[in-house]
Design a protein around this motif. Structure first.
Motif, PDB file in Angstrom:
ATOM      1  N   PHE A   1      12.048  34.302  36.051  1.00 61.94           N
ATOM      2  CA  PHE A   1      12.811  33.657  34.979  1.00 61.94           C
ATOM      3  C   PHE A   1      12.374  32.217  34.735  1.00 61.94           C
ATOM      4  CE2 PHE A   1      16.898  31.992  33.225  1.00 61.94           C
ATOM      5  CZ  PHE A   1      17.063  32.900  32.187  1.00 61.94           C
ATOM      6  N   ALA A   2      12.232  31.434  35.803  1.00 60.99           N
ATOM      7  CA  ALA A   2      11.887  30.010  35.655  1.00 60.99           C
ATOM      8  C   ALA A   2      10.479  29.806  35.106  1.00 60.99           C
ATOM      9  CB  ALA A   2      12.044  29.289  36.987  1.00 60.99           C
ATOM     10  N   GLU A   3       9.592  30.775  35.282  1.00 61.59           N
ATOM     11  CA  GLU A   3       8.255  30.671  34.704  1.00 61.59           C
ATOM     12  C   GLU A   3       8.225  31.275  33.306  1.00 61.59           C
ATOM     13  OE1 GLU A   3       8.627  32.247  37.871  1.00 61.59           O
ATOM     14  OE2 GLU A   3       8.368  30.284  38.805  1.00 61.59           O
ATOM     15  N   HIS A   4       9.000  32.349  33.104  1.00 63.52           N
ATOM     16  CA  HIS A   4       8.957  33.074  31.834  1.00 63.52           C
ATOM     17  C   HIS A   4       9.602  32.315  30.673  1.00 63.52           C
ATOM     18  CE1 HIS A   4       9.453  36.103  28.766  1.00 63.52           C
ATOM     19  NE2 HIS A   4      10.756  35.841  28.791  1.00 63.52           N
ATOM     20  N   VAL A   5      10.834  31.861  30.856  1.00 65.27           N
ATOM     21  CA  VAL A   5      11.574  31.274  29.727  1.00 65.27           C
ATOM     22  C   VAL A   5      10.862  30.064  29.122  1.00 65.27           C
ATOM     23  CG1 VAL A   5      13.749  30.201  28.997  1.00 65.27           C
ATOM     24  CG2 VAL A   5      13.783  32.263  30.408  1.00 65.27           C
ATOM     25  N   PRO A   6      10.289  29.152  29.901  1.00 68.00           N
ATOM     26  CA  PRO A   6       9.575  28.024  29.282  1.00 68.00           C
ATOM     27  C   PRO A   6       8.196  28.386  28.716  1.00 68.00           C
ATOM     28  CG  PRO A   6      10.361  27.459  31.488  1.00 68.00           C
ATOM     29  CD  PRO A   6      10.494  28.934  31.338  1.00 68.00           C
ATOM     30  N   ALA A   7       7.781  29.628  28.874  1.00 68.25           N
ATOM     31  CA  ALA A   7       6.432  30.021  28.451  1.00 68.25           C
ATOM     32  C   ALA A   7       6.358  30.377  26.963  1.00 68.25           C
ATOM     33  CB  ALA A   7       5.953  31.200  29.286  1.00 68.25           C
ATOM     34  N   GLU A   8       5.136  30.419  26.469  1.00 69.26           N
ATOM     35  CA  GLU A   8       4.886  30.687  25.046  1.00 69.26           C
ATOM     36  C   GLU A   8       5.408  32.054  24.602  1.00 69.26           C
ATOM     37  OE1 GLU A   8       1.194  30.837  21.840  1.00 69.26           O
ATOM     38  OE2 GLU A   8       0.751  30.558  23.964  1.00 69.26           O
TER      39      GLU A   8
ATOM     40  N   LYS B   1      24.509  35.226  30.817  1.00 70.01           N
ATOM     41  CA  LYS B   1      25.521  34.928  31.835  1.00 70.01           C
ATOM     42  C   LYS B   1      25.308  35.793  33.069  1.00 70.01           C
ATOM     43  CE  LYS B   1      29.375  36.990  31.248  1.00 70.01           C
ATOM     44  NZ  LYS B   1      30.642  37.494  30.755  1.00 70.01           N
ATOM     45  N   TRP B   2      25.578  35.186  34.219  1.00 70.11           N
ATOM     46  CA  TRP B   2      25.584  35.903  35.493  1.00 70.11           C
ATOM     47  C   TRP B   2      26.899  35.603  36.184  1.00 70.11           C
ATOM     48  CZ3 TRP B   2      21.573  33.109  33.561  1.00 70.11           C
ATOM     49  CH2 TRP B   2      20.407  33.819  33.264  1.00 70.11           C
ATOM     50  N   GLU B   3      27.592  36.659  36.616  1.00 70.89           N
ATOM     51  CA  GLU B   3      28.843  36.502  37.347  1.00 70.89           C
ATOM     52  C   GLU B   3      28.570  36.655  38.839  1.00 70.89           C
ATOM     53  OE1 GLU B   3      31.844  39.077  35.739  1.00 70.89           O
ATOM     54  OE2 GLU B   3      31.455  38.378  33.695  1.00 70.89           O
ATOM     55  N   PHE B   4      29.315  35.948  39.640  1.00 69.40           N
ATOM     56  CA  PHE B   4      29.208  36.001  41.085  1.00 69.40           C
ATOM     57  C   PHE B   4      30.611  35.834  41.651  1.00 69.40           C
ATOM     58  CE2 PHE B   4      28.250  31.824  39.429  1.00 69.40           C
ATOM     59  CZ  PHE B   4      29.168  31.028  40.080  1.00 69.40           C
ATOM     60  N   MET B   5      30.769  36.072  42.918  1.00 65.86           N
ATOM     61  CA  MET B   5      32.076  35.950  43.550  1.00 65.86           C
ATOM     62  C   MET B   5      32.600  34.522  43.351  1.00 65.86           C
ATOM     63  SD  MET B   5      34.328  37.683  45.168  1.00 65.86           S
ATOM     64  CE  MET B   5      33.444  39.061  45.860  1.00 65.86           C
ATOM     65  N   GLY B   6      33.673  34.390  42.588  1.00 61.38           N
ATOM     66  CA  GLY B   6      34.295  33.090  42.385  1.00 61.38           C
ATOM     67  C   GLY B   6      33.968  32.410  41.074  1.00 61.38           C
ATOM     68  N   GLY B   7      33.051  32.969  40.274  1.00 59.03           N
ATOM     69  CA  GLY B   7      32.742  32.300  39.016  1.00 59.03           C
ATOM     70  C   GLY B   7      31.574  32.900  38.261  1.00 59.03           C
ATOM     71  N   ALA B   8      31.011  32.091  37.391  1.00 58.98           N
ATOM     72  CA  ALA B   8      29.889  32.528  36.562  1.00 58.98           C
ATOM     73  C   ALA B   8      29.072  31.306  36.151  1.00 58.98           C
ATOM     74  CB  ALA B   8      30.390  33.272  35.322  1.00 58.98           C
ATOM     75  N   ILE B   9      27.819  31.566  35.817  1.00 55.81           N
ATOM     76  CA  ILE B   9      26.923  30.531  35.280  1.00 55.81           C
ATOM     77  C   ILE B   9      26.260  31.123  34.048  1.00 55.81           C
ATOM     78  CG2 ILE B   9      24.955  31.241  36.734  1.00 55.81           C
ATOM     79  CD1 ILE B   9      24.214  28.208  36.901  1.00 55.81           C
ATOM     80  N   ARG B  10      25.993  30.288  33.061  1.00 54.21           N
ATOM     81  CA  ARG B  10      25.287  30.770  31.880  1.00 54.21           C
ATOM     82  C   ARG B  10      24.379  29.683  31.332  1.00 54.21           C
ATOM     83  NH1 ARG B  10      29.758  31.453  26.998  1.00 54.21           N
ATOM     84  NH2 ARG B  10      30.268  29.239  26.750  1.00 54.21           N
ATOM     85  N   ILE B  11      23.347  30.158  30.623  1.00 52.76           N
ATOM     86  CA  ILE B  11      22.389  29.263  29.992  1.00 52.76           C
ATOM     87  C   ILE B  11      22.165  29.743  28.566  1.00 52.76           C
ATOM     88  CG2 ILE B  11      20.373  30.559  30.834  1.00 52.76           C
ATOM     89  CD1 ILE B  11      18.921  27.791  31.058  1.00 52.76           C
ATOM     90  N   ASN B  12      21.983  28.794  27.669  1.00 51.02           N
ATOM     91  CA  ASN B  12      21.709  29.151  26.283  1.00 51.02           C
ATOM     92  C   ASN B  12      20.203  29.154  26.050  1.00 51.02           C
ATOM     93  OD1 ASN B  12      21.380  28.668  23.241  1.00 51.02           O
ATOM     94  ND2 ASN B  12      23.505  29.313  23.507  1.00 51.02           N
ATOM     95  N   HIS B  13      19.690  30.264  25.530  1.00 54.39           N
ATOM     96  CA  HIS B  13      18.252  30.410  25.316  1.00 54.39           C
ATOM     97  C   HIS B  13      17.717  29.518  24.197  1.00 54.39           C
ATOM     98  CE1 HIS B  13      16.930  33.702  27.990  1.00 54.39           C
ATOM     99  NE2 HIS B  13      18.216  34.013  27.977  1.00 54.39           N
TER     100      HIS B  13
END
Length: 169
Positions: free
Chosen positions: A97-104, A130-142
């Motif tokens: 993910f960290a290599e793919h999203v910033p790529a062309e 969004k990704w959910e995990f025990m106790g919460g969630a994190i999300r990023i806007n593409h």
């Protein structure tokens, strides 16, 4: 007209990454809090992709999006219940993910989705991952790399109902 929902920012800006402590310390449950602001804003109201400087070139995109995407991937990789290795919701079979999203390749897929004539704000809400995990969630806007955290369940979502109990015969 499109209603813009203001999301409160955390009272701090994480420098070295996000921890589960940050989730536990959120002041309210069931509400998204901004961890990282958008990496760019439009130069015109109701602007198309061409009005966002970070979408204008491969280099601007990579430079802008690498930090927030790396932070999300690192956070997901440190979950105590087991690492989550995120994949892109826009691009088929994308690993790293960290290599793919910033790529062309990802930027091109995003340009195709945004189109040259549609204001980005009309499509932005549909580009949260969004990704959910025990106790919460994190999300990023593409579109702009904004990162948000949530303690508890996302708004409007609840735990699934328990399975039906077998009837005694």
């Amino acid at each position: 007209p499109l209603a813009i929902v203001q999301v409160p920012a955390l009272p701090f800006r994480p420098q070295a990454g996000i921890s589960l402590d940050a989730v536990r310390e959120l002041p309210e449950e069931g509400r998204w809090f901004q961890v990282l602001p958008p990496v760019g804003i439009p130069t015109a109201q109701q602007g198309t992709a061409w009005c966002y400087p970070h979408l204008s070139s491969k280099q601007a995109w990579k430079t802008s999006m690498s930090p927030p995407v790396g932070m999300v991937e690192a956070f997901l990789g440190r979950l105590p219940t087991g690492a989550v290795w995120p994949e892109c919701m826009l691009c088929a079979r994308s690993r790293g993910f960290a290599e793919h999203v910033p790529a062309e390749k990802h930027l091109r897929a995003l340009w195709e989705y945004l189109t040259e004539t549609t204001p980005v704000e009309l499509k932005r809400e549909g580009l949260w991952q969004k990704w959910e995990f025990m106790g919460g969630a994190i999300r990023i806007n593409h579109v702009d790399g904004e990162v948000q955290l949530l303690r508890g369940l996302p708004p409007g979502e609840g735990w699934p109902p328990p399975p039906p109990q077998p009837q005694a015969s």
